[in-house]
Scaffold this motif. Structure first.
Motif, mmCIF file in Angstrom:
data_model
loop_
_atom_site.group_PDB
_atom_site.id
_atom_site.type_symbol
_atom_site.label_atom_id
_atom_site.label_comp_id
_atom_site.label_asym_id
_atom_site.label_seq_id
_atom_site.Cartn_x
_atom_site.Cartn_y
_atom_site.Cartn_z
ATOM 1 N N MET A 1 43.411 84.324 59.025
ATOM 2 C CA MET A 1 41.723 83.575 59.224
ATOM 3 C C MET A 1 41.163 83.929 57.987
ATOM 4 S SD MET A 1 38.840 81.566 61.938
ATOM 5 C CE MET A 1 40.476 80.126 62.255
ATOM 6 N N LYS A 2 40.129 83.202 57.164
ATOM 7 C CA LYS A 2 39.645 83.929 56.300
ATOM 8 C C LYS A 2 38.108 82.907 56.392
ATOM 9 C CE LYS A 2 40.302 80.779 51.589
ATOM 10 N NZ LYS A 2 40.594 80.597 51.170
ATOM 11 N N GLY A 39 30.525 79.342 59.912
ATOM 12 C CA GLY A 39 30.827 79.833 60.464
ATOM 13 C C GLY A 39 30.038 80.829 61.601
ATOM 14 N N LYS A 52 34.021 79.641 71.270
ATOM 15 C CA LYS A 52 35.184 79.661 71.089
ATOM 16 C C LYS A 52 36.704 77.838 70.709
ATOM 17 C CE LYS A 52 38.986 80.037 67.836
ATOM 18 N NZ LYS A 52 38.501 80.110 66.534
ATOM 19 N N ARG A 56 35.378 74.374 65.510
ATOM 20 C CA ARG A 56 36.180 74.929 64.810
ATOM 21 C C ARG A 56 36.622 75.608 63.485
ATOM 22 N NH1 ARG A 56 36.136 69.207 65.511
ATOM 23 N NH2 ARG A 56 34.321 69.162 63.662
ATOM 24 N N PRO A 58 35.394 79.337 62.000
ATOM 25 C CA PRO A 58 35.348 80.932 62.310
ATOM 26 C C PRO A 58 34.039 81.644 63.658
ATOM 27 C CG PRO A 58 35.679 80.308 60.092
ATOM 28 C CD PRO A 58 35.755 79.358 60.333
ATOM 29 N N GLU A 85 37.820 90.507 71.013
ATOM 30 C CA GLU A 85 39.303 89.520 70.124
ATOM 31 C C GLU A 85 40.003 89.121 72.136
ATOM 32 O OE1 GLU A 85 43.576 91.473 68.797
ATOM 33 O OE2 GLU A 85 42.626 92.811 69.701
ATOM 34 N N ASP A 90 37.687 84.657 66.097
ATOM 35 C CA ASP A 90 38.134 85.382 64.676
ATOM 36 C C ASP A 90 38.329 86.342 63.742
ATOM 37 O OD1 ASP A 90 39.327 82.543 65.026
ATOM 38 O OD2 ASP A 90 37.697 82.521 64.732
ATOM 39 N N PHE A 91 37.030 87.127 63.856
ATOM 40 C CA PHE A 91 36.291 88.320 63.444
ATOM 41 C C PHE A 91 36.156 89.305 64.050
ATOM 42 C CE2 PHE A 91 37.255 85.453 60.004
ATOM 43 C CZ PHE A 91 37.608 86.175 58.917
ATOM 44 N N ILE A 121 42.114 91.245 64.482
ATOM 45 C CA ILE A 121 42.147 90.220 63.887
ATOM 46 C C ILE A 121 41.003 91.244 63.129
ATOM 47 C CG2 ILE A 121 41.372 89.140 65.482
ATOM 48 C CD1 ILE A 121 39.002 89.931 66.288
#
Length: 226
Positions: A1-2, A39, A52, A56, A58, A85, A90-91, A121
């Motif tokens: 994911m970015k 995000g 989360k 949807r 990040p 995590e 996601d990060f 991640i």
């Protein structure tokens, strides 16, 4: 994911706030997504887990601790990072200043590398201005960070506290590093956004200007009283 380019909203609430509960944090995140945020930045296992499930876009997860000096320490250990995590982030945002706490044997770079190597991640390195930025940026990249941020500028013993965003530090990061740079810290108006974007920020994090209603109200009341 970015993380796509754009605005990230830091959905956090301080002790004593009526919004310092999971439901309120989730609602902040939902509204941030509805407003177009790319995000959100969320603190704490339960908050990350709940957010989360609700959105949807990040989720950047952190766990805040304190150095023995009282300064904020962002996700300082592998145990904290694993919790982030496991909560579904996601990060992970992690302290990338290299500072060493008096009660720990390892320096900050050792903890950062352990987190980058021991989780699955991407890690965002939260940095602050110091007198040896080339070295620090290289170390953060070498440890495995995938993004760098200005988050801690103004909040460590190596830099002055400030009321405005640290544009000089942002420019330093964009000039030296090839990683995507996230601008964070006291961004609150159109001028701040435009300047950070022009400097080359991949993202800009907005926190207090959105999620601190009492401070927003105080600001307007002060305008009225002038």
């Amino acid at each position: 994911m970015k993380i796509n380019k754009g605005i990230i909203v830091s959905c956090q609430a301080e002790e004593g706030s009526a919004f310092n509960n999971v439901t309120s944090i989730v609602n902040f995140a939902i509204e941030a997504e509805r407003g177009g945020a790319v995000g959100v930045r969320i603190e704490g296992y339960e908050n990350i887990k709940a957010v989360k499930r609700a959105i949807r876009i990040p989720v950047i997860g952190i766990i805040k601790r304190l150095y023995t000096t009282g300064n904020v320490w962002i996700t300082p250990t592998i145990q904290d990072a694993v919790l982030v995590e496991q909560a579904g982030a996601d990060f992970i945002a992690v302290d990338a200043t290299g500072r060493k706490d008096a009660l720990h044997k390892n320096d900050g770079w050792q903890y950062l590398e352990e987190i980058c190597m021991g989780t699955n991640i991407p890690v965002i390195g939260d940095m602050a201005w110091s007198g040896w930025m080339h070295k620090n940026i290289f170390k953060a990249e070498e440890c495995g960070c995938k993004y760098l941020s200005t988050t801690l500028s103004g909040y460590t013993e190596y830099c002055n506290s400030m009321d405005e965003p640290d544009f000089n530090f942002l420019r330093c990061l964009t000039d030296i590093s090839s990683l995507p740079i996230i601008a964070e810290g006291r961004y609150s108006n159109e001028h701040h956004i435009k300047q950070a974007k022009n400097i080359g920020a991949h993202n800009i994090v907005i926190g207090t200007a959105i999620t601190r209603p009492h401070l927003i109200t105080t600001k307007f009341q002060e305008m009225y009283n002038e």
